[in-house]
Design a protein around this motif. Sequence first.
Motif, PDB file in Angstrom:
ATOM      1  N   GLN A 117     -83.956 -75.870-132.994  1.00  0.00           N
ATOM      2  CA  GLN A 117     -84.344 -74.537-132.563  1.00  0.00           C
ATOM      3  C   GLN A 117     -84.894 -73.762-133.745  1.00  0.00           C
ATOM      4  O   GLN A 117     -84.125 -73.292-134.593  1.00  0.00           O
ATOM      5  CB  GLN A 117     -83.145 -73.807-131.938  1.00  0.00           C
ATOM      6  CG  GLN A 117     -83.476 -72.471-131.328  1.00  0.00           C
ATOM      7  CD  GLN A 117     -82.303 -71.895-130.569  1.00  0.00           C
ATOM      8  OE1 GLN A 117     -81.152 -72.020-130.981  1.00  0.00           O
ATOM      9  NE2 GLN A 117     -82.579 -71.274-129.431  1.00  0.00           N
ATOM     10  N   PRO A 118     -86.206 -73.608-133.820  1.00  0.00           N
ATOM     11  CA  PRO A 118     -86.772 -72.760-134.877  1.00  0.00           C
ATOM     12  C   PRO A 118     -86.256 -71.338-134.725  1.00  0.00           C
ATOM     13  O   PRO A 118     -85.928 -70.907-133.603  1.00  0.00           O
ATOM     14  CB  PRO A 118     -88.273 -72.840-134.624  1.00  0.00           C
ATOM     15  CG  PRO A 118     -88.476 -74.093-133.840  1.00  0.00           C
ATOM     16  CD  PRO A 118     -87.242 -74.221-132.989  1.00  0.00           C
ATOM     17  N   PRO A 119     -86.188 -70.584-135.821  1.00  0.00           N
ATOM     18  CA  PRO A 119     -85.662 -69.216-135.748  1.00  0.00           C
ATOM     19  C   PRO A 119     -86.366 -68.386-134.690  1.00  0.00           C
ATOM     20  O   PRO A 119     -87.598 -68.286-134.665  1.00  0.00           O
ATOM     21  CB  PRO A 119     -85.922 -68.667-137.150  1.00  0.00           C
ATOM     22  CG  PRO A 119     -85.973 -69.876-138.021  1.00  0.00           C
ATOM     23  CD  PRO A 119     -86.565 -70.965-137.185  1.00  0.00           C
ATOM     24  N   GLY A 120     -85.600 -67.822-133.767  1.00  0.00           N
ATOM     25  CA  GLY A 120     -86.141 -66.950-132.738  1.00  0.00           C
ATOM     26  C   GLY A 120     -86.897 -67.655-131.625  1.00  0.00           C
ATOM     27  O   GLY A 120     -87.514 -66.987-130.779  1.00  0.00           O
ATOM     28  N   LYS A 121     -86.854 -68.989-131.609  1.00  0.00           N
ATOM     29  CA  LYS A 121     -87.623 -69.726-130.603  1.00  0.00           C
ATOM     30  C   LYS A 121     -86.709 -70.543-129.692  1.00  0.00           C
ATOM     31  O   LYS A 121     -85.496 -70.509-129.808  1.00  0.00           O
ATOM     32  CB  LYS A 121     -88.643 -70.619-131.298  1.00  0.00           C
ATOM     33  CG  LYS A 121     -89.700 -69.838-132.073  1.00  0.00           C
ATOM     34  CD  LYS A 121     -90.813 -70.732-132.560  1.00  0.00           C
ATOM     35  CE  LYS A 121     -91.891 -69.930-133.250  1.00  0.00           C
ATOM     36  NZ  LYS A 121     -93.015 -70.778-133.718  1.00  0.00           N
ATOM     37  N   ALA A 122     -87.343 -71.272-128.779  1.00  0.00           N
ATOM     38  CA  ALA A 122     -86.600 -72.020-127.768  1.00  0.00           C
ATOM     39  C   ALA A 122     -86.071 -73.355-128.311  1.00  0.00           C
ATOM     40  O   ALA A 122     -86.457 -73.813-129.383  1.00  0.00           O
ATOM     41  CB  ALA A 122     -87.499 -72.269-126.559  1.00  0.00           C
ATOM     42  N   LEU A 123     -85.206 -73.945-127.528  1.00  0.00           N
ATOM     43  CA  LEU A 123     -84.661 -75.264-127.855  1.00  0.00           C
ATOM     44  C   LEU A 123     -85.732 -76.332-127.679  1.00  0.00           C
ATOM     45  O   LEU A 123     -86.563 -76.263-126.766  1.00  0.00           O
ATOM     46  CB  LEU A 123     -83.474 -75.561-126.936  1.00  0.00           C
ATOM     47  CG  LEU A 123     -82.309 -74.579-126.998  1.00  0.00           C
ATOM     48  CD1 LEU A 123     -81.376 -74.786-125.817  1.00  0.00           C
ATOM     49  CD2 LEU A 123     -81.564 -74.739-128.311  1.00  0.00           C
ATOM     50  N   GLU A 124     -85.677 -77.346-128.533  1.00  0.00           N
ATOM     51  CA  GLU A 124     -86.662 -78.427-128.500  1.00  0.00           C
ATOM     52  C   GLU A 124     -85.934 -79.750-128.714  1.00  0.00           C
ATOM     53  O   GLU A 124     -85.331 -79.962-129.766  1.00  0.00           O
ATOM     54  CB  GLU A 124     -87.705 -78.213-129.601  1.00  0.00           C
ATOM     55  CG  GLU A 124     -88.810 -79.242-129.652  1.00  0.00           C
ATOM     56  CD  GLU A 124     -89.811 -78.923-130.757  1.00  0.00           C
ATOM     57  OE1 GLU A 124     -90.955 -78.583-130.437  1.00  0.00           O
ATOM     58  OE2 GLU A 124     -89.433 -79.026-131.946  1.00  0.00           O
TER      59      GLU A 124
END
Lengths: 111, 119
Positions: free
Chosen positions: B41-48
């Motif tokens: 999960q990049p900072p402030g972004k969605a799960l991948e």
Amino acid sequence: EIVLTQSPDILSLSPGERATLSCRASQTVSSSYLAWYQQKLGQAPRLLIYGASSRATGIPDRFSGSGSGTDFTLTISRLEPEDFAVYYCQHYGSSGRSWGLTFGGGTKVAI
Amino acid sequence: QVTLRESGPALVKPTQTLTLTCTFSGFSLNTGGMCVAWIRQPPGKALEWLALIDWDDDKYYRTSLKTRLTVSKDTSKNQVVLTMTNMDPVDTATYYCARVRHGSGADHWGQGTLVTVSS
């Protein structure tokens, strides 16, 4: 490859209100492999719903999941203060010619 | 009680290889239907989702990252290892490992480990 689109991006509600979150798949998926997660700030996600409608262990019954085919819904019947968080839907299984997990972009439930 | 814990470097330089270890307890990866997945999960972004290894040692990778990822397991140590080559600043994220059971989703997660890619 399956794409999951969640809407809305942000849902602004008050405690006690009903929340309805949508997850749409780009192609028909098996309900057996559709899950929902809750993530609070600074925490790992928590499994809420699996198999589209089965609650995970310890999840309150105000959380419910429904849907089939390409359209799935997570409903929180009456929002508690601790329910304000980001929610993700997820599919696991065949995706085109590969197998894997796919997450939606998330819906933030905000006060 | 099922637990998972990620370990690895907090900082890597661009072009380096990242190696993360997931140490788990409370279940066996020899049991049918058990899997361990890596998700970031990049900072402030969605799960991948990145990779998954199952009880039968079958491995699955995110298509777009397949050439950079390798997942393996050591059942005697209850560990799953993820390597990601050629790290880039866009790979800065919190990396999670999670137990996945067929038909039940990712029901237990580690606390996550933040990896920053910077020179």
